[in-house]
Design a protein around this motif. Structure first.
Motif, PDB file in Angstrom:
ATOM      1  N   GLY A   1       0.788  -1.222   0.000  1.00 42.62           N
ATOM      2  CA  GLY A   1       0.000   0.000   0.000  1.00 42.62           C
ATOM      3  C   GLY A   1       0.819   1.270   0.000  1.00 42.62           C
ATOM      4  O   GLY A   1       0.255   2.370  -0.051  1.00 42.62           O
ATOM      5  N   TYR A   2       2.149   1.146   0.082  1.00 45.16           N
ATOM      6  CA  TYR A   2       3.004   2.338  -0.006  1.00 45.16           C
ATOM      7  C   TYR A   2       3.041   2.837  -1.451  1.00 45.16           C
ATOM      8  O   TYR A   2       2.980   2.051  -2.405  1.00 45.16           O
ATOM      9  N   THR A   3       3.173   4.143  -1.584  1.00 46.78           N
ATOM     10  CA  THR A   3       3.450   4.750  -2.880  1.00 46.78           C
ATOM     11  C   THR A   3       4.679   5.635  -2.730  1.00 46.78           C
ATOM     12  O   THR A   3       5.049   6.012  -1.609  1.00 46.78           O
TER      13      THR A   3
ATOM     14  N   ASP B   1      12.879  12.555  -3.051  1.00 48.30           N
ATOM     15  CA  ASP B   1      12.084  11.340  -3.172  1.00 48.30           C
ATOM     16  C   ASP B   1      11.183  11.169  -1.955  1.00 48.30           C
ATOM     17  O   ASP B   1      11.646  11.223  -0.807  1.00 48.30           O
ATOM     18  N   LYS B   2       9.908  10.914  -2.216  1.00 52.14           N
ATOM     19  CA  LYS B   2       8.887  10.871  -1.175  1.00 52.14           C
ATOM     20  C   LYS B   2       8.331   9.458  -1.068  1.00 52.14           C
ATOM     21  O   LYS B   2       7.887   8.883  -2.072  1.00 52.14           O
ATOM     22  N   LEU B   3       8.312   8.918   0.153  1.00 51.67           N
ATOM     23  CA  LEU B   3       7.723   7.620   0.448  1.00 51.67           C
ATOM     24  C   LEU B   3       6.455   7.860   1.266  1.00 51.67           C
ATOM     25  O   LEU B   3       6.516   8.439   2.347  1.00 51.67           O
ATOM     26  N   ILE B   4       5.303   7.397   0.753  1.00 61.07           N
ATOM     27  CA  ILE B   4       4.001   7.698   1.360  1.00 61.07           C
ATOM     28  C   ILE B   4       3.373   6.412   1.860  1.00 61.07           C
ATOM     29  O   ILE B   4       3.220   5.435   1.116  1.00 61.07           O
ATOM     30  N   SER B   5       2.994   6.405   3.130  1.00 64.65           N
ATOM     31  CA  SER B   5       2.409   5.217   3.751  1.00 64.65           C
ATOM     32  C   SER B   5       0.974   5.011   3.287  1.00 64.65           C
ATOM     33  O   SER B   5       0.325   5.930   2.778  1.00 64.65           O
ATOM     34  N   PRO B   6       0.439   3.802   3.477  1.00 64.61           N
ATOM     35  CA  PRO B   6      -1.002   3.627   3.276  1.00 64.61           C
ATOM     36  C   PRO B   6      -1.765   4.379   4.361  1.00 64.61           C
ATOM     37  O   PRO B   6      -1.196   4.727   5.404  1.00 64.61           O
TER      38      PRO B   6
END
Length: 651
Positions: free
Chosen positions: A32-34, A261-266
């Motif tokens: 679910g990460y993007t 760079d961006k890591l986005i949680s669910p």
């Protein structure tokens, strides 16, 4: 246990989300990460009249409808480094050589800067003047005039001389986040270079295009986030196959200049907890002077609402050169009291802001593992319900809406809203039929769209006339605190009720049979309180049935007349007039309501009931403002007040 060997402490928190990444892989199975590359910067310098002095100007800014926290939706973004460059031939020029221009400026004071720089062949770009805050002309004019001398020392070294206008913004406080009002950027117009008093060497008012001007262009660097095993630099053990989030460039094994760079949680459901924090194991090879840092951002939402804009947590950037695994915990300020949260870890090159434009990527890396969200609840659990979501009395003995005949004005199942800020342990619906023992059913969550909503229903069936349903709700949180609705269900045996009417009455010496002679329609006091009308009827020794109209002020069409035919939003079956024939009197109480007292369907039903053969019938319509509603609000079907009730409205 985490990589850092830190153990969870019992009672410290409730973990509502955890991911060790061990079952994940990139791409396609990332839990679910993007992730995305934010390094691209638009060429913000452009010719436009939007923020000009007169006609066109070169404006460092843009219009962006997504900047919803900014009043006029235009200005500048965070982390900008934008340049506008040109050159001038100064062959034979006499000193002093000066650049003058008109400009206006509106940026964050002392954090964002507008600068004029000259290129020194020995020392690089050299600042000759800077501005911050607001710059406007005298007497309310939009623009002021600035004049700056080009150093003779540079003119002596090189010809032509290059100059540039530089706009720099820091990590927060701009039009995009709305933290700075009227943050409109910087505009330049009528750029002039003169040697001495009259020797014009350069002029541009931007009315004929960009000419020889060049603007900075920052193409995207790339999205390097990936789940990776056995990454370089881990010192937990000599051979480690554990999976982590890695953002290094596979080609260099290090971070990349200009990266963002961006890591986005669910989305994580946090149930309106009192405190929310994010936690993860982190391995850092991020020396401060390398100028690669990471920030944490969040956005939140409540059920039925849109996500909030992304905001940086604490306004802090993180670095460190430990080259060991640490456990990091960060309060996600702004998430308390919200239903859901997402967090973002953003790894970026901040050299344009902090290191004179030069980062040092060699040997840099950062990895993340065992990402989690925890909550700390201070408040006990709560249960709330709206009357329209509770079971209602009915005369229907066959299923409607779905598979049974106990329904709410809104649907087939009862629905409540739960809050358990310390973690939900159990949520239950208890029901009893005809005085029997209570049966326990689990409350079912509605889903991500309304995460606080839970529902339950009685078993399918056609419940017979006289069936009496008693029910209540109970919730227990992770600390074993318990709450019920009604609140005194367990202490005072006080429950919600619904009955398939006519009720089964006890026979008495004066009243034969098991049917009441009086129907009391409670269209005023709601489902739970005991209205004074009950007390009066009981004191008179009357056997009566009570029909509660749930949420009577909401006009749900759920009184005994039923909903209007073919209504797409309201559905409640009206009572057949024959079913009311057992009653010789109906008392209808609307209390102090002055609108929506009796619907057209209710009026038609009462007219038909009064005309039934077989005996005298009495109808009492009680309320302070019934006649007003009929006459002034034009709710009368035409003859109800005058012909049926035998009265008229005076004033």
């Amino acid at each position: 246990m985490f990589r850092s060997a830190e153990m969870n402490q019992a009672g410290d928190t409730t973990w509502v989300y955890r991911d060790s990444l061990e079952t994940r892989s990139s791409p396609g199975n990332e839990g679910g990460y993007t992730h995305q590359d934010g390094s691209f910067q638009p060429a913000a310098w452009h010719i436009a009249p939007t923020y000009g002095c007169q006609g066109n100007a070169f404006w460092c800014g843009r219009i962006d409808s997504t900047w919803v926290l900014d009043a006029n939706r235009y200005g500048y973004d965070n982390n900008w480094f934008q340049t506008l460059e040109n050159f001038v031939s100064l062959t034979g020029a006499v000193s002093p050589v000066k650049i003058s221009f008109k400009h206006q400026l509106s940026i964050e004071q002392n954090f964002d800067w507008a600068k004029l720089e000259i290129l020194d062949p020995d020392n690089g770009w050299t600042e000759v003047h800077s501005w911050t805050g607001a710059v406007h002309g005298p007497g309310g004019a939009p623009c002021d005039t600035a004049t700056v001398q080009i150093p003779d020392s540079i003119i002596a070294k090189v010809n032509p001389v290059h100059f540039r206008f530089v706009f720099k913004s820091d990590v927060q406080g701009s039009s995009s986040d709305g933290l700075v009002p009227n943050a409109d950027g910087w505009s330049i117009d009528n750029v002039t270079v003169k040697a001495g008093a009259t020797d014009l060497r350069f002029f541009d008012d931007f009315e004929f295009g960009p000419g020889t001007w060049t603007v900075s262009i920052f193409p995207a660097v790339g999205d390097f986030w990936r789940i990776h095993a056995n990454v370089q630099g881990e010192q937990v053990c000599t051979a480690n196959t554990s999976k982590v989030w890695d953002v290094t460039n596979p080609s260099t094994g290090a971070l990349t200049p200009r990266m963002d760079d961006k890591l986005i949680s669910p989305p994580v459901f946090v149930n309106r907890s009192d405190q929310v924090f994010g936690a993860w194991d982190v391995y850092r090879s991020l020396p401060v002077n390398a100028c690669f840092y990471y920030a944490v951002r969040i956005r939140t939402r409540n059920a039925g609402q849109a996500w909030s804009p992304w905001t940086q947590v604490g306004g802090q950037l993180y670095s460190g050169n430990e080259k060991e695994w640490l456990r990091q915990s960060i309060p996600l300020t702004g998430s308390a009291g919200k239903d859901s949260v997402q967090f973002m870890i953003e790894v970026a090159d901040y050299s344009q802001i902090y290191c004179d434009g030069v980062s040092t990527p060699a040997g840099t890396s950062v990895y993340f593992d065992n990402l989690a969200v925890g909550v700390v609840g201070l408040a006990p659990p709560t249960i709330t319900a709206s009357e329209e979501d509770l079971f209602q009395d009915t005369f229907q003995t066959t299923p409607f809406r779905s598979n049974d005949n106990f329904n709410t004005p809104r649907g087939d199942s009862v629905s409540v809203r739960l809050s358990a800020s310390r973690g939900l342990k159990t949520a239950s619906f208890f029901y009893s039929l005809n005085g029997g023992s209570f049966v326990n059913l689990p409350l079912t969550p509605y889903g991500a769209a309304i995460p606080t909503a839970y529902s339950a229903d009685v078993p399918a069936g056609a419940y017979a006339r006289g069936t009496r349903l008693r029910y209540y709700f109970a919730v227990t949180d992770s600390l074993n605190a318990n709450v019920t609705l009604p609140s005194d269900a367990l202490t005072a045996s006080h429950y919600f009720n619904a009955t398939v009417l006519p009720a089964i009455q006890s026979a008495s010496g004066t009243c034969a049979g098991n049917t009441a002679n009086v129907l009391y329609v409670n269209a005023y006091a709601g489902v739970d309180p005991s209205p004074s009308m009950d007390q009066s009827l009981t004191a008179l020794g009357l056997r009566y049935d009570r029909y509660d109209v749930n949420a009577p002020t909401s006009s749900l069409g759920n009184a005994i007349g039923g909903a209007p035919p073919n209504d797409p939003l309201r559905y409640w079956p009206g009572v057949p007039v024959g079913s009311l024939g057992v009653y010789s009197a109906i008392v209808w109480d609307v209390g102090t309501r002055s609108s929506l007292t009796l619907s057209a369907e209710d009026q038609q039903l009462m007219k038909a009931w009064l005309k039934l053969p077989g005996g005298n019938r009495g109808f009492v319509l009680a309320g302070d403002n019934v006649a007003y509603d009929m006459a002034v609000n034009a709710q009368d079907i035409g003859t109800f007040l005058t012909c049926t009730m035998g009265t008229s409205y005076i004033r």
